[in-house]
Design an enzyme around this catalytic site. Structure first.
Site, PDB file in Angstrom:
ATOM      1  N   CYS A   1     -28.394 -24.679 104.653  1.00 62.00           N
ATOM      2  CA  CYS A   1     -27.310 -25.403 103.988  1.00 62.00           C
ATOM      3  C   CYS A   1     -26.887 -26.628 104.790  1.00 62.00           C
ATOM      4  O   CYS A   1     -26.352 -27.586 104.237  1.00 62.00           O
ATOM      5  CB  CYS A   1     -26.124 -24.481 103.735  1.00 62.00           C
ATOM      6  SG  CYS A   1     -25.319 -23.868 105.225  1.00 62.00           S
TER       7      CYS A   1
ATOM      8  N   HIS B   1     -20.830 -21.455 106.163  1.00 58.38           N
ATOM      9  CA  HIS B   1     -21.493 -22.205 105.098  1.00 58.38           C
ATOM     10  C   HIS B   1     -20.986 -23.636 105.104  1.00 58.38           C
ATOM     11  O   HIS B   1     -19.836 -23.889 105.474  1.00 58.38           O
ATOM     12  CB  HIS B   1     -21.201 -21.524 103.761  1.00 58.38           C
ATOM     13  CG  HIS B   1     -22.038 -22.009 102.627  1.00 58.38           C
ATOM     14  ND1 HIS B   1     -23.414 -22.007 102.658  1.00 58.38           N
ATOM     15  CD2 HIS B   1     -21.690 -22.506 101.407  1.00 58.38           C
ATOM     16  CE1 HIS B   1     -23.875 -22.479 101.513  1.00 58.38           C
ATOM     17  NE2 HIS B   1     -22.853 -22.793 100.742  1.00 58.38           N
TER      18      HIS B   1
ATOM     19  N   ASN C   1     -20.797 -27.191  96.829  1.00 57.42           N
ATOM     20  CA  ASN C   1     -21.487 -26.064  97.441  1.00 57.42           C
ATOM     21  C   ASN C   1     -22.978 -26.221  97.177  1.00 57.42           C
ATOM     22  O   ASN C   1     -23.396 -26.302  96.020  1.00 57.42           O
ATOM     23  CB  ASN C   1     -20.976 -24.751  96.831  1.00 57.42           C
ATOM     24  CG  ASN C   1     -21.540 -23.529  97.532  1.00 57.42           C
ATOM     25  OD1 ASN C   1     -22.575 -23.591  98.189  1.00 57.42           O
ATOM     26  ND2 ASN C   1     -20.866 -22.397  97.386  1.00 57.42           N
TER      27      ASN C   1
END
Length: 648
Positions: A83, A252, A290
């Site tokens: 990520c 994240h 996201n």
């Protein structure tokens, strides 16, 4: 100081030459340096028979590099835990100029009837001062006919999957992309100055640094084209990718896609009076993406939040602010700034400084240095040792490379970005980075030779075992300063690059010599070193009005001047000057002058210092006499004189 903008070809692969060969042979390119096998996927040899490498034309009948341009939704994370890179790519879509640098000549690389298909693509990443062009084939790892890793939500758009493959090649294999540093990815795709802000530390260290200041700073950087990614740190491995009740995910990274302030109408104050007088309040918002393409913030200002009903449609349209699509969980969402700083722990941003002299917007002076920490084959602490470690190692600290610079005005802002070379480029085995940092101290106004005894630091960067560290200096007093880039421990050797950005030109140069050569022929060695600190003057009685006063310090050859300060009875400079001599007894003269601006300056008083080389620091107060010989006050001085010219 050197700077090279020339593109370097990774693995000496030339895109144009390879493409011509493929077209001539009528065979699509297959990259032998990064073959479509498990070798390019894993760190160690593994069997994975269900993974099939396919070209975009085998996955969709009408493949394209871009479909209707680039947007954050074009970059969705696959099964790879990268990520950090996917978020950086998502942030990249907000800067089209940078995107064109990373994906050069996109139109020519596009699937089109205008030119022949060759199955070869090129991308560029910024490494150690140069853009590195990475060539790949378009064979992508799939399972059951679907891409395994990064992909676009538009099924026939492939720029993000191909860009990820080029990045994996730069890192040795796809598996090496698991768990990297946000700031590294941002720097790789921008060439900007990477910085990571720890939100709690930023707000705690300085009481003046409020949440509003952080918001304004972030908005300013974003509006100037900075790439920004935010993350929520996980304290343990078990917390990684743990979903919170608010919809956010720990461990994240999220790309920041907008930072703005909007007017909100109070729903309880919609009377005629409130309409006339105004009943709106300001709301700071931040928009995030996201990389999973799902899992969003579910609190205030989320997709279907009632807060949006209090914002006029015309304002949203005018400001370009639109609530995310409330009909889908696409990973794109808004949240209030106060909630953002409550949950998010780290903000990684990569700033791009405008260095053009022909720009109407604010521009910065840029200076770049390439050097290294090296022992030069000498023992630790030897004169030619340049790998002294951090300030904890006092005996060797000053052996590091040293750079001197002058702050011309108190409003000058200076930013330093220190980057170490990555010796593992393209390799599966990743060599760990050494821990690096920067140390800044104020030095004598006339220093031209290396510092041998460290002075009190005025700023120290964080020390990090990553590729780069950053240090921003603001509101420093005018004067001369020394920057020392260091590794944490002595004897650690590696190349480094130092970038300096300032809103005024500063003279920035390395210090290489230890002491001057003296005499008419410059053949005599200095026998001593003396530091004179002029603290200030006190006059016996206050004269009428305020005077602008400066001091001049003279020896037999040169004279040096302090800055001009205003005062009535007392003036405080606290400025230092350095002298190397071949004699053990030295005499200096201090003159105090009135700066009259529009007329000839006036000598107020003077005094004489006799400095003995006694290896001591001595504070002394001397009488000041005017030109007629009348004592009118005193000057306070510290004399530090040593018989070793390399002591200070």
């Amino acid at each position: 100081m050197t700077r090279s903008e020339k593109t370097r070809h990774f693995g000496n692969q030339n895109y144009e030459k390879l493409r011509k060969i493929c077209i001539k042979k009528k065979q699509p390119f297959v990259d032998t340096l990064f073959p479509p096998t498990n070798q390019s996927l894993f760190l160690e040899q593994r069997q994975s028979s269900d993974i099939v490498w396919k070209r975009p034309g085998e996955l969709h009948p009408d493949p394209h590099l871009f479909v209707e341009g680039a947007s954050p939704n074009d970059v969705t994370q696959g099964i790879l835990g990268n990520c950090w890179f996917v978020s950086a790519c998502s942030a990249l879509t907000h800067n089209f100029k940078l995107l064109a640098q990373v994906i050069p000549d996109a139109d020519d690389q596009e699937w089109s009837t205008k030119h022949a298909y060759a199955g070869i693509f090129r991308f560029r990443f910024w490494r150690f001062g140069k853009w590195v062009e990475v060539v790949i084939d378009d064979l992508l790892p799939t399972r059951d006919g679907k891409l395994l890793f990064a992909r676009s939500k538009t099924p026939n758009e492939f720029w993000s999957a191909l860009l990820e493959k080029a990045f994996a090649k730069l890192y040795g294999c796809y598996e090496n992309l698991v768990g990297g540093h946000l700031s590294d990815a941002l720097q790789d795709v921008s060439g900007g100055v990477a910085e990571t802000l720890h939100v709690r530390k930023f707000l705690k260290d300085d009481p003046n640094d409020t949440e509003l200041k952080l918001f304004n700073d972030l908005k300013t950087a974003f509006d100037k084209g900075a790439l920004v990614v935010a993350a929520i740190a996980a304290r343990t491995k078990e917390e990684i990718e743990e979903s919170l009740d608010c919809g956010l995910v720990k461990g994240h990274a999220y790309a920041v896609s907008a930072v703005c302030t909007i007017d909100v109408t109070n729903p309880n104050e919609r009377s005629f009076t409130s309409f006339i007088m105004g009943s709106k309040r300001k709301q700071n918002l931040i928009r995030l993406q996201n990389p999973w393409g799902e899992k969003e913030w579910n609190g205030a200002w989320s997709d279907d939040s009632p807060e949006w009903q209090n914002v006029s449609a015309s304002q949203l349209s005018t400001m370009g602010v639109q609530p995310a699509n409330s009909d889908s969980d696409d990973g794109d969402f808004w949240m209030p700034w106060e909630s953002f700083v409550h949950y998010f722990t780290d903000i990684s941003l990569c700033q791009l400084f405008n260095t053009s002299v022909f720009s109407f917007s604010r521009s910065y002076d840029e200076q770049i240095v390439f050097s290294e920490w090296t022992t030069n084959g000498k023992k630790s602490g030897a004169p030619d040792d340049r790998a002294g470690g951090c300030h904890n190692f006092k005996a060797t600290f000053c052996n590091n490379p040293q750079y001197i610079f002058d702050i011309p005005s108190p409003n000058c802002s200076v930013m330093f970005a220190l980057i170490q070379n990555d010796p593992s480029e393209g390799l599966k085995k990743r060599e760990p980075f050494v821990t690096i940092g920067m140390h800044v101290m104020k030095v004598e106004n006339n220093r031209q030779y290396r510092v041998h005894t460290a002075m009190h630091p005025i700023a120290i960067s964080d020390y990090a075992s990553g590729r780069s560290v950053y240090l921003h200096l603001q509101s420093l007093p005018r004067g001369r300063y020394l920057l020392i880039p260091t590794t944490f421990a002595p004897k650690e050797q590696t190349l480094f690059m130092l970038r300096v950005y300032s809103d005024e030109h500063i003279h920035f140069s390395p210090l290489t010599k230890h002491a001057p050569k003296l005499g008419l022929l410059k053949c005599k060695s200095a026998q001593s070193v003396t530091r004179l600190t002029i603290h200030g003057v006190d006059f016996n009685s206050a004269s009428t009005g305020t005077h602008n006063v400066y001091a001049i310090l003279k020896d037999s050859r040169k004279s040096f001047r302090t800055k001009t300060l205003s005062g009535v009875k007392s003036i405080q400079w606290d400025e230092q000057f350095l002298f190397h001599k071949s004699k053990n007894r030295q005499q200096y003269k201090i003159e105090v002058w009135e700066d009259r601006k529009m007329a000839r300056d006036h000598l107020l008083a003077q005094s004489v210092i006799i400095a003995l080389i006694d290896n001591e620091n001595r504070d002394t107060t001397l009488q000041l006499t005017d030109p007629r010989g009348t004592v009118i006050g005193t000057v306070s001085v510290t004399v530090s004189a040593f018989d070793d010219p390399m002591y200070l």
